[in-house]
Design an enzyme around this catalytic site. Structure first.
Site, PDB file in Angstrom:
ATOM      1  N   GLU A 178      36.252  50.058  34.829  1.00 56.88           N
ATOM      2  CA  GLU A 178      34.890  49.146  34.578  1.00 56.88           C
ATOM      3  C   GLU A 178      34.194  49.502  33.250  1.00 56.88           C
ATOM      4  O   GLU A 178      33.156  49.640  33.093  1.00 56.88           O
ATOM      5  CB  GLU A 178      34.006  49.392  35.807  1.00 56.88           C
ATOM      6  CG  GLU A 178      34.373  48.720  37.100  1.00 56.88           C
ATOM      7  CD  GLU A 178      33.315  48.752  38.056  1.00 56.88           C
ATOM      8  OE1 GLU A 178      32.224  49.554  38.015  1.00 56.88           O
ATOM      9  OE2 GLU A 178      33.517  48.034  39.083  1.00 56.88           O
ATOM     10  N   GLU A 248      38.021  44.724  43.441  1.00 55.66           N
ATOM     11  CA  GLU A 248      36.726  45.310  44.395  1.00 55.66           C
ATOM     12  C   GLU A 248      35.939  43.876  44.822  1.00 55.66           C
ATOM     13  O   GLU A 248      35.730  43.159  43.955  1.00 55.66           O
ATOM     14  CB  GLU A 248      36.046  46.062  43.531  1.00 55.66           C
ATOM     15  CG  GLU A 248      36.493  47.294  43.072  1.00 55.66           C
ATOM     16  CD  GLU A 248      35.618  48.379  42.501  1.00 55.66           C
ATOM     17  OE1 GLU A 248      34.523  48.020  42.611  1.00 55.66           O
ATOM     18  OE2 GLU A 248      35.931  49.291  41.962  1.00 55.66           O
TER      19      GLU A 248
END
Length: 361
Positions: A178, A248
């Site tokens: 991320e 995710e």
């Protein structure tokens, strides 16, 4: 507004086999020349004991998952610099072997910054204290330590023949985590140089399976960028040759005092999944058996969709229906049968009552 999208698609074979060759195209991950839809779930090995692993993995398999994904936790493995611990619940090699024994794949997310609601994002404390270091940027002190740890993990997996190219279960590996969320505002040009270095370093390790980066819209080729969000149905990879993936699927988040519970219901999760497949298949024109997806993205109003010769179909608000043969409803996401528990704040009936306070040492 409701949206009607048709697709003619063929369900990819979900028969498991360990692949010697893992590649990809714009439609799917390809294992031994066979396009696959991979359903993965997270089990973080240090968050459980060794004795728990077989049962957790079996439950994942019983839940019809194809793969287990996990981060690799740097701070637990290298508590002191160059003094490593891979014993007990830190024996990720054993964990991966158990996954393979169960007939499942592995998605290994090295990071080594992992976030993961984990202390300091998985960075060991000694790393923070190294002279001249700047974390997660184009800093040579940091890059040296990151490369040393990443290389060690990869070499351990190679020695245990765990990559799919060696007949093992690992079909994908992740570098960084991320980073795109913080790169531009926090790191600028140095961040861009760092992410390019990450890709080059990872590719140089020659693991024989694809590398991924999550939340990295400018992921350097041939790295696959993937999505982490509450809703990834409209996500598009930055490379036309990359498959549409998300690593995710958020169903909850941190609770702020006084705010609503940030989570998705089972019906909403089902809607996301079906809309993800609907849009992915529609945009890539996959050839499957004849199915139709009827998608109603209006959050409040139901819709009736007329397919003329194939009949009329009622599609509730914020739902997706799947029609077998485009003429028989076999699934609708709003009709998922699940228990939902909601907690609400109620006004204190004794609001005007005087409170009594006392102090104690």
């Amino acid at each position: 507004m409701f949206k009607l999208q048709w697709l003619v698609a063929t369900l990819a074979c979900l028969t498991f086999c360990i692949g010697d060759n893992v590649s990809y195209d714009s439609n799917a991950i390809i294992i031994n020349r066979e396009r696959r839809i991979i359903f993965s779930g997270s089990i973080h090995y240090p968050r459980s004991t060794e004795a728990m692993w077989p049962d957790l993995i079996q439950k994942a398999k019983d839940g019809r998952l194809d793969a287990i994904e996990t981060y690799i936790f740097w701070d637990r493995h290298e508590l002191q610099r160059q003094k490593y611990d891979f014993s007990g619940c830190l024996d990720f090699i054993k964990f991966f072997q158990l996954i393979q024994d169960a007939g499942l794949y592995v998605v290994m997310r090295i990071g080594p910054y992992v976030c993961a609601e984990w202390n300091y994002g998985g960075f060991p404390v000694w790393l923070h204290n190294m002279p001249g270091i700047q974390l997660r940027t184009n800093n040579q002190v940091y890059k040296n330590e990151m490369q040393t740890f990443t290389t060690k993990i990869v070499n351990m997996c190679k020695q245990a023949n765990l990559f799919a190219s060696q007949g093992g279960p690992i079909i994908l590996a992740q570098i960084e985590n991320e980073y795109g969320n913080v790169m531009t505002p926090a790191y600028g040009d140095a961040g861009k140089a760092y992410i390019n270095w990450c890709a080059q370093m990872a590719e140089s390790l020659n693991i024989g399976v694809p590398w991924i980066m999550c939340q990295e819209s400018d992921a350097p080729q041939p790295i696959i960028n993937t999505c982490n969000r509450f809703y990834c149905d409209n996500f598009t990879p930055n490379n036309r040759k990359s498959p549409k993936m998300f690593t995710e699927n958020w169903v909850g988040w941190f609770k702020k005092w006084g705010d609503k519970d940030p989570y998705k219901t089972a019906e909403d999760v089902a809607f996301l999944w079906q809309d993800f497949f609907n849009l992915a298949a529609s945009s890539t024109i996959i050839t499957w058996e004849r199915f139709c997806f009827l998608s109603n993205t209006d959050e409040k109003n139901d819709a009736t969709i007329d397919l003329q010769g194939d009949g009329k179909y009622f599609v509730p608000a914020w739902s997706v229906s799947i029609l077998d043969g485009c003429n028989k409803e076999v699934y609708n996401t709003a009709k998922v049968n699940s228990q939902t528990s909601l907690f609400v704040k109620k006004k204190n009936e004794k609001e005007n009552a005087q409170l009594s306070w006392a102090w104690a040492p």
